[in-house]
Design a protein around this motif. Sequence first.
Motif, PDB file in Angstrom:
ATOM      1  N   ASP A  65       5.899   1.539   0.143  1.00 31.55           N
ATOM      2  CA  ASP A  65       7.088   2.370   0.301  1.00 31.55           C
ATOM      3  C   ASP A  65       8.210   1.903  -0.617  1.00 31.55           C
ATOM      4  O   ASP A  65       8.902   2.725  -1.249  1.00 31.55           O
ATOM      5  CB  ASP A  65       7.548   2.333   1.758  1.00 31.55           C
ATOM      6  N   MET A  66       8.404   0.597  -0.712  1.00 29.38           N
ATOM      7  CA  MET A  66       9.447   0.066  -1.580  1.00 29.38           C
ATOM      8  C   MET A  66       9.126   0.317  -3.049  1.00 29.38           C
ATOM      9  O   MET A  66      10.014   0.652  -3.841  1.00 29.38           O
ATOM     10  CB  MET A  66       9.636  -1.427  -1.316  1.00 29.38           C
ATOM     11  N   THR A  67       7.866   0.167  -3.409  1.00 28.72           N
ATOM     12  CA  THR A  67       7.456   0.413  -4.791  1.00 28.72           C
ATOM     13  C   THR A  67       7.626   1.883  -5.153  1.00 28.72           C
ATOM     14  O   THR A  67       8.050   2.221  -6.264  1.00 28.72           O
ATOM     15  CB  THR A  67       5.994  -0.014  -4.995  1.00 28.72           C
ATOM     16  N   LEU A  68       7.321   2.766  -4.205  1.00 30.26           N
ATOM     17  CA  LEU A  68       7.525   4.192  -4.429  1.00 30.26           C
ATOM     18  C   LEU A  68       8.992   4.469  -4.730  1.00 30.26           C
ATOM     19  O   LEU A  68       9.323   5.202  -5.682  1.00 30.26           O
ATOM     20  CB  LEU A  68       7.076   4.982  -3.199  1.00 30.26           C
ATOM     21  N   GLY A  69       9.876   3.879  -3.937  1.00 26.80           N
ATOM     22  CA  GLY A  69      11.297   4.089  -4.158  1.00 26.80           C
ATOM     23  C   GLY A  69      11.753   3.590  -5.515  1.00 26.80           C
ATOM     24  O   GLY A  69      12.476   4.287  -6.239  1.00 26.80           O
ATOM     25  N   ARG A  70      11.320   2.401  -5.900  1.00 26.51           N
ATOM     26  CA  ARG A  70      11.758   1.805  -7.161  1.00 26.51           C
ATOM     27  C   ARG A  70      11.235   2.582  -8.375  1.00 26.51           C
ATOM     28  O   ARG A  70      12.012   2.927  -9.285  1.00 26.51           O
ATOM     29  CB  ARG A  70      11.283   0.351  -7.224  1.00 26.51           C
ATOM     30  N   LEU A  71       9.935   2.860  -8.380  1.00 25.82           N
ATOM     31  CA  LEU A  71       9.358   3.539  -9.535  1.00 25.82           C
ATOM     32  C   LEU A  71       9.817   4.990  -9.626  1.00 25.82           C
ATOM     33  O   LEU A  71       9.960   5.539 -10.720  1.00 25.82           O
ATOM     34  CB  LEU A  71       7.830   3.459  -9.484  1.00 25.82           C
ATOM     35  N   PHE A  72      10.052   5.610  -8.470  1.00 25.30           N
ATOM     36  CA  PHE A  72      10.567   6.976  -8.477  1.00 25.30           C
ATOM     37  C   PHE A  72      11.941   7.010  -9.126  1.00 25.30           C
ATOM     38  O   PHE A  72      12.235   7.874  -9.974  1.00 25.30           O
ATOM     39  CB  PHE A  72      10.639   7.518  -7.051  1.00 25.30           C
ATOM     40  N   GLU A  73      12.796   6.087  -8.747  1.00 31.95           N
ATOM     41  CA  GLU A  73      14.145   6.058  -9.311  1.00 31.95           C
ATOM     42  C   GLU A  73      14.130   5.720 -10.806  1.00 31.95           C
ATOM     43  O   GLU A  73      14.924   6.256 -11.588  1.00 31.95           O
ATOM     44  CB  GLU A  73      15.010   5.058  -8.544  1.00 31.95           C
ATOM     45  N   ASP A  74      13.227   4.847 -11.213  1.00 31.63           N
ATOM     46  CA  ASP A  74      13.092   4.553 -12.646  1.00 31.63           C
ATOM     47  C   ASP A  74      12.713   5.813 -13.416  1.00 31.63           C
ATOM     48  O   ASP A  74      13.218   6.077 -14.510  1.00 31.63           O
ATOM     49  CB  ASP A  74      12.036   3.466 -12.871  1.00 31.63           C
ATOM     50  N   LYS A  75      11.824   6.610 -12.839  1.00 33.81           N
ATOM     51  CA  LYS A  75      11.420   7.863 -13.479  1.00 33.81           C
ATOM     52  C   LYS A  75      12.589   8.849 -13.508  1.00 33.81           C
ATOM     53  O   LYS A  75      12.751   9.606 -14.479  1.00 33.81           O
ATOM     54  CB  LYS A  75      10.220   8.464 -12.749  1.00 33.81           C
ATOM     55  N   CYS A  76      13.399   8.850 -12.446  1.00 34.69           N
ATOM     56  CA  CYS A  76      14.574   9.715 -12.430  1.00 34.69           C
ATOM     57  C   CYS A  76      15.515   9.377 -13.588  1.00 34.69           C
ATOM     58  O   CYS A  76      16.063  10.280 -14.236  1.00 34.69           O
ATOM     59  CB  CYS A  76      15.325   9.565 -11.109  1.00 34.69           C
TER      60      CYS A  76
END
Length: 345
Positions: free
Chosen positions: A28-39
Amino acid sequence: MAQERTLPVFNTATVQITKEEGLGLYEDMTLGRLFEDKCAEMYYRGKMFGFVHLYNGQEAVCSGIVKGAMRPGEDFVSSTYRDHVHALSAGVPAREVMAELFGKATGCSKGRGGSMHMFSAEHRLLGGYAFVAEGIPVAAGAAFQSKYRREVLGDKNADQVTACFFGDGAANNGQFFETLNMAALWKLPILFVVENNKWAIGMSHERATSQPEIYKKASVFNMVGVEVDGMDVLAVRQVAQEAVARARAGEGPTLIEAMTYRFRGHSLADPDEMRSKEEKEFWFARDPIKKLATYLLEQNLATEAELKDVEKKIQAVIDESVRFAESSPEPDPSELYRFIFAEDV
Protein backbone atom coordinates in the motif's frame (compact mmCIF):
# COMPACT_ATOMS: atom_id res chain seq x y z
CA MET A 1 16.37 24.79 10.83
CA ALA A 2 13.37 24.97 13.12
CA GLN A 3 13.71 23.06 16.37
CA GLU A 4 12.75 19.42 15.85
CA ARG A 5 10.27 17.89 18.22
CA THR A 6 11.55 14.58 19.56
CA LEU A 7 9.62 11.83 17.81
CA PRO A 8 7.73 9.41 20.07
CA VAL A 9 9.61 6.18 20.70
CA PHE A 10 7.85 3.03 19.51
CA ASN A 11 8.94 -0.40 20.71
CA THR A 12 8.87 -2.71 17.67
CA ALA A 13 9.55 -5.68 19.93
CA THR A 14 5.90 -5.56 21.00
CA VAL A 15 4.56 -5.59 17.43
CA GLN A 16 2.23 -8.41 16.48
CA ILE A 17 2.14 -8.54 12.70
CA THR A 18 1.98 -11.38 10.21
CA LYS A 19 3.89 -11.66 6.97
CA GLU A 20 0.70 -11.04 5.02
CA GLU A 21 -0.07 -7.89 7.01
CA GLY A 22 3.48 -6.61 6.69
CA LEU A 23 3.61 -7.12 2.94
CA GLY A 24 0.13 -5.60 2.65
CA LEU A 25 1.32 -2.41 4.33
CA TYR A 26 4.46 -2.36 2.20
CA GLU A 27 2.39 -2.78 -0.97
CA ASP A 28 0.00 0.00 0.00
CA MET A 29 2.80 2.42 0.85
CA THR A 30 4.69 1.56 -2.33
CA LEU A 31 1.54 2.12 -4.36
CA GLY A 32 1.18 5.57 -2.85
CA ARG A 33 4.81 6.54 -3.45
CA LEU A 34 5.13 5.27 -7.02
CA PHE A 35 1.72 6.64 -7.96
CA GLU A 36 2.70 10.11 -6.81
CA ASP A 37 6.04 9.88 -8.63
CA LYS A 38 4.12 9.08 -11.81
CA CYS A 39 1.81 12.03 -11.14
CA ALA A 40 4.82 14.34 -11.04
CA GLU A 41 6.02 12.95 -14.35
CA MET A 42 2.59 13.34 -15.98
CA TYR A 43 2.17 16.87 -14.60
CA TYR A 44 5.46 18.07 -16.04
CA ARG A 45 4.55 16.43 -19.35
CA GLY A 46 1.39 18.50 -19.47
CA LYS A 47 -1.08 15.67 -18.84
CA MET A 48 -2.45 17.23 -15.64
CA PHE A 49 -3.50 20.78 -14.96
CA GLY A 50 -4.13 23.05 -12.01
CA PHE A 51 -2.61 22.44 -8.60
CA VAL A 52 -1.38 18.93 -7.78
CA HIS A 53 -0.33 18.24 -4.19
CA LEU A 54 1.70 15.07 -3.65
CA TYR A 55 1.90 12.83 -0.59
CA ASN A 56 5.50 11.56 -0.83
CA GLY A 57 6.91 10.93 2.64
CA GLN A 58 3.56 10.74 4.46
CA GLU A 59 2.57 7.22 3.36
CA ALA A 60 2.89 5.63 6.80
CA VAL A 61 0.04 7.75 8.15
CA CYS A 62 -2.52 6.78 5.54
CA SER A 63 -1.48 3.12 5.29
CA GLY A 64 -1.16 2.65 9.04
CA ILE A 65 -4.67 3.97 9.67
CA VAL A 66 -6.77 2.99 6.65
CA LYS A 67 -5.07 -0.30 5.74
CA GLY A 68 -3.76 -1.15 9.17
CA ALA A 69 -6.75 -0.46 11.39
CA MET A 70 -9.91 0.21 9.41
CA ARG A 71 -12.24 -1.71 7.10
CA PRO A 72 -11.79 -0.24 3.61
CA GLY A 73 -15.09 -0.10 1.79
CA GLU A 74 -17.06 -0.05 5.04
CA ASP A 75 -15.52 2.65 7.20
CA PHE A 76 -15.42 6.26 6.02
CA VAL A 77 -12.41 8.34 5.00
CA SER A 78 -12.36 12.13 4.67
CA SER A 79 -9.36 13.73 3.00
CA THR A 80 -7.82 17.10 2.08
CA TYR A 81 -6.46 18.59 -1.14
CA ARG A 82 -3.56 16.07 -0.77
CA ASP A 83 -5.94 13.19 -1.39
CA HIS A 84 -4.67 10.80 -4.09
CA VAL A 85 -3.09 8.32 -1.68
CA HIS A 86 -6.02 8.43 0.75
CA ALA A 87 -8.20 7.39 -2.19
CA LEU A 88 -5.86 4.53 -3.08
CA SER A 89 -5.73 3.21 0.49
CA ALA A 90 -9.52 3.44 0.69
CA GLY A 91 -9.67 1.03 -2.24
CA VAL A 92 -10.34 3.34 -5.18
CA PRO A 93 -8.62 1.67 -8.18
CA ALA A 94 -5.45 3.41 -9.35
CA ARG A 95 -6.86 3.69 -12.87
CA GLU A 96 -9.86 5.67 -11.60
CA VAL A 97 -7.65 8.00 -9.56
CA MET A 98 -5.30 8.57 -12.50
CA ALA A 99 -8.21 9.14 -14.89
CA GLU A 100 -9.60 11.74 -12.51
CA LEU A 101 -6.26 13.53 -12.50
CA PHE A 102 -6.39 13.54 -16.29
CA GLY A 103 -9.91 15.01 -16.14
CA LYS A 104 -11.48 12.02 -17.87
CA ALA A 105 -15.05 10.75 -17.65
CA THR A 106 -13.84 7.43 -16.21
CA GLY A 107 -12.32 9.12 -13.17
CA CYS A 108 -13.72 8.48 -9.70
CA SER A 109 -15.35 11.93 -9.78
CA LYS A 110 -16.27 11.64 -13.48
CA GLY A 111 -13.54 14.09 -14.41
CA ARG A 112 -15.24 16.91 -12.49
CA GLY A 113 -13.04 16.93 -9.43
CA GLY A 114 -9.45 16.67 -10.53
CA SER A 115 -6.58 16.42 -8.09
CA MET A 116 -8.21 18.04 -5.05
CA HIS A 117 -11.70 16.53 -5.17
CA MET A 118 -11.43 12.76 -5.21
CA PHE A 119 -14.70 11.09 -4.23
CA SER A 120 -16.10 7.58 -4.28
CA ALA A 121 -19.37 6.62 -2.61
CA GLU A 122 -18.63 2.95 -3.32
CA HIS A 123 -15.38 3.09 -1.36
CA ARG A 124 -16.74 5.37 1.41
CA LEU A 125 -14.33 8.12 0.39
CA LEU A 126 -16.11 11.29 1.48
CA GLY A 127 -14.00 13.53 -0.69
CA GLY A 128 -10.92 15.62 -1.00
CA TYR A 129 -11.45 19.25 0.01
CA ALA A 130 -9.62 22.25 -1.40
CA PHE A 131 -10.45 24.59 1.48
CA VAL A 132 -8.44 24.06 4.66
CA ALA A 133 -10.44 22.19 7.35
CA GLU A 134 -13.48 21.91 5.05
CA GLY A 135 -13.69 18.13 5.42
CA ILE A 136 -13.67 18.07 9.23
CA PRO A 137 -17.40 18.82 9.77
CA VAL A 138 -18.32 16.56 6.83
CA ALA A 139 -16.48 13.69 8.50
CA ALA A 140 -18.30 14.40 11.77
CA GLY A 141 -21.58 14.16 9.88
CA ALA A 142 -20.64 10.71 8.60
CA ALA A 143 -19.70 9.62 12.11
CA PHE A 144 -22.98 11.02 13.48
CA GLN A 145 -25.08 9.04 11.01
CA SER A 146 -23.28 5.83 12.03
CA LYS A 147 -24.05 6.49 15.69
CA TYR A 148 -27.64 7.55 14.95
CA ARG A 149 -28.36 4.48 12.85
CA ARG A 150 -27.00 2.20 15.55
CA GLU A 151 -28.42 3.82 18.68
CA VAL A 152 -31.66 5.37 17.43
CA LEU A 153 -32.65 3.22 14.46
CA GLY A 154 -31.41 0.00 16.05
CA ASP A 155 -29.11 -1.04 13.20
CA LYS A 156 -26.56 -3.25 14.95
CA ASN A 157 -24.43 -3.37 11.81
CA ALA A 158 -23.89 0.37 11.90
CA ASP A 159 -20.53 0.29 13.65
CA GLN A 160 -18.59 2.20 10.99
CA VAL A 161 -15.74 4.45 12.05
CA THR A 162 -14.70 7.61 10.22
CA ALA A 163 -11.09 8.73 9.74
CA CYS A 164 -10.76 12.45 9.13
CA PHE A 165 -7.37 13.51 7.74
CA PHE A 166 -6.15 17.11 7.76
CA GLY A 167 -2.93 19.07 8.07
CA ASP A 168 -1.37 21.05 10.89
CA GLY A 169 -2.62 24.31 9.35
CA ALA A 170 -6.22 23.16 9.79
CA ALA A 171 -5.73 22.82 13.54
CA ASN A 172 -5.83 26.62 13.82
CA ASN A 173 -9.15 26.82 11.99
CA GLY A 174 -12.46 27.38 13.76
CA GLN A 175 -14.06 24.30 12.23
CA PHE A 176 -11.44 22.16 13.98
CA PHE A 177 -12.43 23.39 17.45
CA GLU A 178 -16.18 23.43 16.84
CA THR A 179 -16.23 19.93 15.39
CA LEU A 180 -14.01 18.39 18.06
CA ASN A 181 -16.34 19.85 20.69
CA MET A 182 -19.42 18.28 19.08
CA ALA A 183 -17.67 14.95 18.49
CA ALA A 184 -16.65 14.75 22.14
CA LEU A 185 -20.11 15.74 23.41
CA TRP A 186 -21.82 13.12 21.27
CA LYS A 187 -19.05 10.51 21.55
CA LEU A 188 -18.86 10.12 17.79
CA PRO A 189 -16.94 7.18 16.29
CA ILE A 190 -14.29 9.28 14.58
CA LEU A 191 -10.51 9.59 14.37
CA PHE A 192 -9.24 13.13 13.86
CA VAL A 193 -5.87 12.60 12.18
CA VAL A 194 -3.52 15.57 12.00
CA GLU A 195 -0.83 14.91 9.41
CA ASN A 196 1.66 17.36 10.87
CA ASN A 197 4.21 17.76 8.07
CA LYS A 198 5.54 20.92 9.74
CA TRP A 199 4.54 23.31 6.98
CA ALA A 200 1.21 24.94 6.07
CA ILE A 201 2.10 25.86 2.47
CA GLY A 202 5.10 28.12 3.23
CA MET A 203 4.46 28.81 6.90
CA SER A 204 6.40 26.83 9.48
CA HIS A 205 4.10 25.18 12.00
CA GLU A 206 6.13 26.48 14.96
CA ARG A 207 5.60 30.07 13.78
CA ALA A 208 1.86 29.69 13.21
CA THR A 209 0.48 28.34 16.47
CA SER A 210 0.80 29.19 20.15
CA GLN A 211 0.68 25.49 21.08
CA PRO A 212 2.69 23.47 18.51
CA GLU A 213 1.79 20.14 20.17
CA ILE A 214 -1.59 19.71 18.54
CA TYR A 215 -2.52 16.44 20.27
CA LYS A 216 -2.62 18.28 23.60
CA LYS A 217 -5.60 20.28 22.36
CA ALA A 218 -7.69 17.13 22.79
CA SER A 219 -7.61 17.63 26.57
CA VAL A 220 -9.76 20.75 26.22
CA PHE A 221 -12.57 18.56 24.91
CA ASN A 222 -12.02 15.70 27.36
CA MET A 223 -10.88 13.62 24.40
CA VAL A 224 -8.03 11.14 24.03
CA GLY A 225 -5.07 12.82 22.31
CA VAL A 226 -2.09 10.84 21.01
CA GLU A 227 1.17 11.81 19.37
CA VAL A 228 2.78 9.25 17.07
CA ASP A 229 5.79 8.99 14.79
CA GLY A 230 4.15 9.41 11.41
CA MET A 231 7.21 8.01 9.67
CA ASP A 232 6.71 4.60 11.33
CA VAL A 233 3.75 2.71 9.86
CA LEU A 234 3.74 0.13 12.65
CA ALA A 235 3.51 2.82 15.31
CA VAL A 236 0.68 4.53 13.45
CA ARG A 237 -1.08 1.20 13.00
CA GLN A 238 -0.98 0.42 16.71
CA VAL A 239 -2.28 3.84 17.75
CA ALA A 240 -5.02 3.64 15.10
CA GLN A 241 -6.12 0.15 16.13
CA GLU A 242 -6.56 1.33 19.70
CA ALA A 243 -8.49 4.42 18.58
CA VAL A 244 -10.73 2.43 16.23
CA ALA A 245 -11.48 -0.08 19.01
CA ARG A 246 -12.53 2.76 21.31
CA ALA A 247 -14.71 4.28 18.60
CA ARG A 248 -16.49 1.00 17.79
CA ALA A 249 -17.08 0.42 21.50
CA GLY A 250 -18.91 3.74 21.77
CA GLU A 251 -16.14 5.45 23.73
CA GLY A 252 -15.89 8.41 21.39
CA PRO A 253 -13.28 10.15 19.24
CA THR A 254 -9.50 10.33 19.31
CA LEU A 255 -7.19 13.10 18.14
CA ILE A 256 -4.07 11.60 16.58
CA GLU A 257 -1.15 13.87 15.72
CA ALA A 258 1.15 12.06 13.30
CA MET A 259 4.54 13.72 13.01
CA THR A 260 5.45 13.36 9.35
CA TYR A 261 7.05 15.25 6.46
CA ARG A 262 6.31 15.83 2.80
CA PHE A 263 9.31 15.11 0.61
CA ARG A 264 8.22 17.51 -2.14
CA GLY A 265 7.02 21.10 -2.17
CA HIS A 266 3.52 22.09 -1.13
CA SER A 267 2.39 21.48 -4.69
CA LEU A 268 4.15 20.73 -7.97
CA ALA A 269 4.05 24.47 -8.66
CA ASP A 270 6.04 25.14 -5.47
CA PRO A 271 9.82 25.60 -5.97
CA ASP A 272 10.23 24.47 -2.32
CA GLU A 273 12.70 27.18 -1.34
CA MET A 274 11.35 27.84 2.16
CA ARG A 275 12.69 24.69 3.81
CA SER A 276 16.36 24.30 4.62
CA LYS A 277 18.56 21.56 3.19
CA GLU A 278 19.35 20.41 6.73
CA GLU A 279 15.70 20.02 7.61
CA LYS A 280 14.96 18.03 4.47
CA GLU A 281 17.90 15.70 5.03
CA PHE A 282 16.83 15.12 8.64
CA TRP A 283 13.47 13.81 7.43
CA PHE A 284 14.62 12.10 4.23
CA ALA A 285 16.72 9.80 6.43
CA ARG A 286 13.47 8.64 8.06
CA ASP A 287 11.79 7.45 4.87
CA PRO A 288 8.83 5.35 6.11
CA ILE A 289 8.96 2.84 3.24
CA LYS A 290 12.65 2.11 3.77
CA LYS A 291 12.02 1.81 7.50
CA LEU A 292 9.28 -0.79 7.00
CA ALA A 293 11.38 -2.71 4.46
CA THR A 294 14.25 -2.92 6.93
CA TYR A 295 11.91 -4.18 9.65
CA LEU A 296 10.36 -6.86 7.41
CA LEU A 297 13.80 -8.11 6.39
CA GLU A 298 15.20 -8.12 9.94
CA GLN A 299 12.15 -10.00 11.26
CA ASN A 300 12.27 -12.54 8.41
CA LEU A 301 8.80 -11.47 7.32
CA ALA A 302 9.96 -10.85 3.76
CA THR A 303 12.94 -11.33 1.47
CA GLU A 304 14.57 -8.85 -0.85
CA ALA A 305 13.08 -10.76 -3.78
CA GLU A 306 9.57 -10.52 -2.34
CA LEU A 307 9.89 -6.77 -1.83
CA LYS A 308 11.15 -6.38 -5.42
CA ASP A 309 8.18 -8.41 -6.64
CA VAL A 310 5.83 -6.03 -4.82
CA GLU A 311 7.49 -3.04 -6.49
CA LYS A 312 7.23 -4.65 -9.94
CA LYS A 313 3.58 -5.52 -9.35
CA ILE A 314 2.77 -1.96 -8.29
CA GLN A 315 4.68 -0.42 -11.18
CA ALA A 316 2.63 -2.53 -13.59
CA VAL A 317 -0.59 -1.30 -11.95
CA ILE A 318 0.52 2.32 -12.29
CA ASP A 319 1.61 1.92 -15.91
CA GLU A 320 -1.78 0.42 -16.70
CA SER A 321 -3.52 3.30 -14.94
CA VAL A 322 -1.78 5.79 -17.23
CA ARG A 323 -2.75 3.84 -20.33
CA PHE A 324 -6.34 3.71 -19.08
CA ALA A 325 -6.40 7.44 -18.36
CA GLU A 326 -4.90 8.38 -21.71
CA SER A 327 -7.36 6.22 -23.64
CA SER A 328 -10.43 7.31 -21.66
CA PRO A 329 -12.89 9.83 -23.10
CA GLU A 330 -13.29 13.43 -22.02
CA PRO A 331 -16.57 14.29 -20.25
CA ASP A 332 -19.28 14.97 -22.84
CA PRO A 333 -20.12 18.70 -23.09
CA SER A 334 -23.81 17.77 -23.15
CA GLU A 335 -23.43 16.60 -19.52
CA LEU A 336 -21.99 19.88 -18.28
CA TYR A 337 -24.68 20.27 -15.62
CA ARG A 338 -24.92 16.62 -14.65
CA PHE A 339 -23.98 15.56 -11.11
CA ILE A 340 -24.77 19.00 -9.70
CA PHE A 341 -27.74 17.36 -8.00
CA ALA A 342 -28.22 13.81 -6.74
CA GLU A 343 -29.63 11.32 -9.20
CA ASP A 344 -32.02 8.43 -8.70
CA VAL A 345 -30.22 5.11 -8.74
